[in-house]
Design an enzyme around this catalytic site. Structure first.
Site, PDB file in Angstrom:
ATOM      1  N   ALA A  37       0.858  -1.190   0.000  1.00  0.00           N
ATOM      2  CA  ALA A  37       0.000   0.000   0.000  1.00  0.00           C
ATOM      3  C   ALA A  37       0.891   1.235   0.000  1.00  0.00           C
ATOM      4  O   ALA A  37       0.847   2.062   0.915  1.00  0.00           O
ATOM      5  CB  ALA A  37      -0.922  -0.021   1.208  1.00  0.00           C
ATOM      6  N   HIS A  81     -14.113  12.569  -3.490  1.00  0.00           N
ATOM      7  CA  HIS A  81     -14.872  13.816  -3.394  1.00  0.00           C
ATOM      8  C   HIS A  81     -14.134  14.968  -4.066  1.00  0.00           C
ATOM      9  O   HIS A  81     -14.765  15.896  -4.586  1.00  0.00           O
ATOM     10  CB  HIS A  81     -15.212  14.153  -1.940  1.00  0.00           C
ATOM     11  CG  HIS A  81     -14.107  13.952  -0.967  1.00  0.00           C
ATOM     12  ND1 HIS A  81     -13.787  12.724  -0.446  1.00  0.00           N
ATOM     13  CD2 HIS A  81     -13.244  14.829  -0.385  1.00  0.00           C
ATOM     14  CE1 HIS A  81     -12.780  12.861   0.404  1.00  0.00           C
ATOM     15  NE2 HIS A  81     -12.425  14.134   0.452  1.00  0.00           N
ATOM     16  N   HIS A  96     -27.265  19.042  22.016  1.00  0.00           N
ATOM     17  CA  HIS A  96     -26.803  18.188  23.115  1.00  0.00           C
ATOM     18  C   HIS A  96     -27.795  17.046  23.313  1.00  0.00           C
ATOM     19  O   HIS A  96     -29.005  17.264  23.256  1.00  0.00           O
ATOM     20  CB  HIS A  96     -26.715  19.020  24.398  1.00  0.00           C
ATOM     21  CG  HIS A  96     -26.371  18.211  25.607  1.00  0.00           C
ATOM     22  ND1 HIS A  96     -25.085  17.797  25.879  1.00  0.00           N
ATOM     23  CD2 HIS A  96     -27.155  17.711  26.612  1.00  0.00           C
ATOM     24  CE1 HIS A  96     -25.085  17.097  27.010  1.00  0.00           C
ATOM     25  NE2 HIS A  96     -26.327  17.029  27.468  1.00  0.00           N
TER      26      HIS A  96
END
Length: 477
Positions: A281, A332, A456
């Site tokens: 990779a 993107h 919240h």
């Protein structure tokens, strides 16, 4: 006889190519797209999407194994590697078919085969697919010559191959082979610690493999902020991943069903270690060959096509977008670049691509997300900065989720209040980062973020707390 004249021809149907085609069709341009293998390109078929499906399976397996942490019980937890891969491939197939639907919906002609650019405005397509040669499906064309005033190259990229680390499909894998592994290897060497390497290291470790990651640079996840990368390393090592930085794999000896790797940490004492499988990779390189670009004088640099902020090459009428047009090699970015390119062709005067506003996400466990300058790069640019941090351990939602390990970090220009960068590690940060991207795109200051009410209990509250911390005003820490 099929019409072979178009306003725009796009070579490649990955995220950049198919999105550019759709935008061109929306703007009334007669559009064709050339594809040699899969609608949706690498991202949908062999990249972003199927890897996320694999990582989702790993995530659920992780939670099942830790059911006790949530007051639950799950006995004899196991997995079927074939079924895990089949689910991933099914997700890709669904999205591939979705791109085909979008082409039909937008009346975009699909040309099946490999394209080469003969001259500005003219391409030749060849195909080895006998079905296309004999009887092309309705709305699909094949071999022949085609003309268009504007030709957009969106041919993507492929895994970089280093001498001695060549993939063989069995013992040494690229992401193609890693994605359809017939079984989970007992031991795995991952060469390279960028997003691809770390995601696969995370997946295979969660599924039970003994994983070693080797990185030639001093820091894993080299493009990330050093503080975030250090936290990531700590978490990965806690999970049992062995990480070796400032280290090279200099040789691979392939045996019948394993590989012996020579690993050199630069101390003059290289060691040999045996692994069942190896994943290479070490980055990707643009698919610029066999397109006819050289003879036309299209400028390239380090395996990528050179463009301006609107996708234009140095040859009028020829454009490039996405991975083939250089880093960051992200889906993107390709999509946005495609839209900019087409809108510039239509003279809609779009904003040029601003690469400082492109977020990056790594879907390991814990997740990592970032946008803008790292702390080191902000300092190197001579900025007088304010840095704010807020830990997941101070957030009620994170504690309730059982995900209290993580950090949100923000970097401001102390003179102007401009948000220069944001960096996160922890649960679902890939879903949070867009808030900072929007803020930076709108040129939001610290005052506007402080005056914004965050709901919240949510993880997003940490985004505001990190801003407050940069100015000595954190409330929950």
């Amino acid at each position: 006889m099929a019409d072979t004249h178009f306003d725009v021809i796009i070579i490649g149907s990955g995220p950049g190519g198919y999105v550019a085609a759709i935008r061109a069709a929306q703007l009334g341009l007669k559009t064709a797209i050339v594809e040699k293998q899969h609608l949706g390109g690498i991202c949908l078929n062999w990249g972003c999407i199927p890897t996320k499906a694999l990582l989702r399976s790993a995530e659920i397996y992780h939670y099942m194994r830790h059911a006790k942490d949530y007051g639950l019980s799950a006995e004899k937890v196991s997995y079927d590697p074939t079924a895990v891969v089949q689910r991933s491939r099914g997700v890709s197939k669904r999205l591939n078919e979705g791109v085909g639907f979008l082409m039909k919906k937008n009346k975009i002609t699909v040309i099946w085969g490999e394209a080469s650019v003969d001259a500005p405005g003219k391409i030749t397509v060849k195909t080895s697919d006998p079905r296309i040669k004999t009887e092309p499906p309705k709305g699909v064309l094949g071999e022949g010559s085609y003309q268009a005033k504007h030709i957009v190259v969106a041919t993507g990229a492929r895994p970089r191959v280093l001498p001695g680390l060549e993939q063989d499909g069995k013992l040494v894998w690229t992401y193609f082979e890693a994605m359809v592994a017939p079984k989970i290897p007992k031991s795995l060497l991952v060469v390279g610690s960028g997003a691809i390497g770390i995601e696969f290291a995370s997946f295979f470790r969660t599924m039970g493999a003994e994983v070693t990651v080797v990185e030639v640079l001093p820091q894993i996840l080299p493009v990330e902020d050093a503080e975030i990368a250090a936290l990531a390393r700590k978490q990965f090592e806690k999970q049992g991943i062995r990480i070796m930085t400032s280290t090279k794999v200099t040789k691979l000896d392939r045996k019948a069903d394993s590989v012996v790797a020579t690993i050199d940490a630069g101390d003059g004492k290289p060691v040999a270690a045996e692994f069942e499988r190896v994943i290479s990779a070490v980055g990707v390189v643009g698919n610029i060959e066999n397109l006819g670009l050289e003879k036309l004088g299209v400028k390239t640099d380090r395996g990528c096509i050179v463009i301006d902020g609107y996708g234009r090459t140095n040859v009028p009428g020829i454009y490039a977008i996405g991975d083939v047009a250089g880093p960051p090699m992200l889906a993107h970015k390709a999509e946005h670049e495609g839209v900019i390119c087409i809108e510039a062709i239509k003279d809609l005067k779009p904003h040029p691509m601003d690469r400082s506003l492109i977020p990056g996400c790594t879907y390991c466990h814990p997740q990592i997300a970032s946008v803008g300058l790292t702390e080191a790069k902000a300092k190197a640019a001579g900025k007088d900065i304010r840095v704010g941090r807020f830990p997941f351990a101070g957030n009620g939602k994170a504690i309730a989720l059982g995900e209290d390990q993580g950090l949100v970090k923000v970097i401001f220009d102390s003179k102007t209040g401009q948000l220069l960068g944001a960096h996160m590690i922890g649960a679902e940060v890939t879903e949070l980062i867009q808030g900072y991207v929007v803020a930076m795109n709108l040129e939001t200051t610290e005052q506007e973020l402080m005056h914004t009410i965050f709901p919240h209990p949510t993880l997003s509250e940490m985004m505001k707390e990190a801003v407050l911390d940069a100015y000595g005003r954190a409330l929950n820490m």
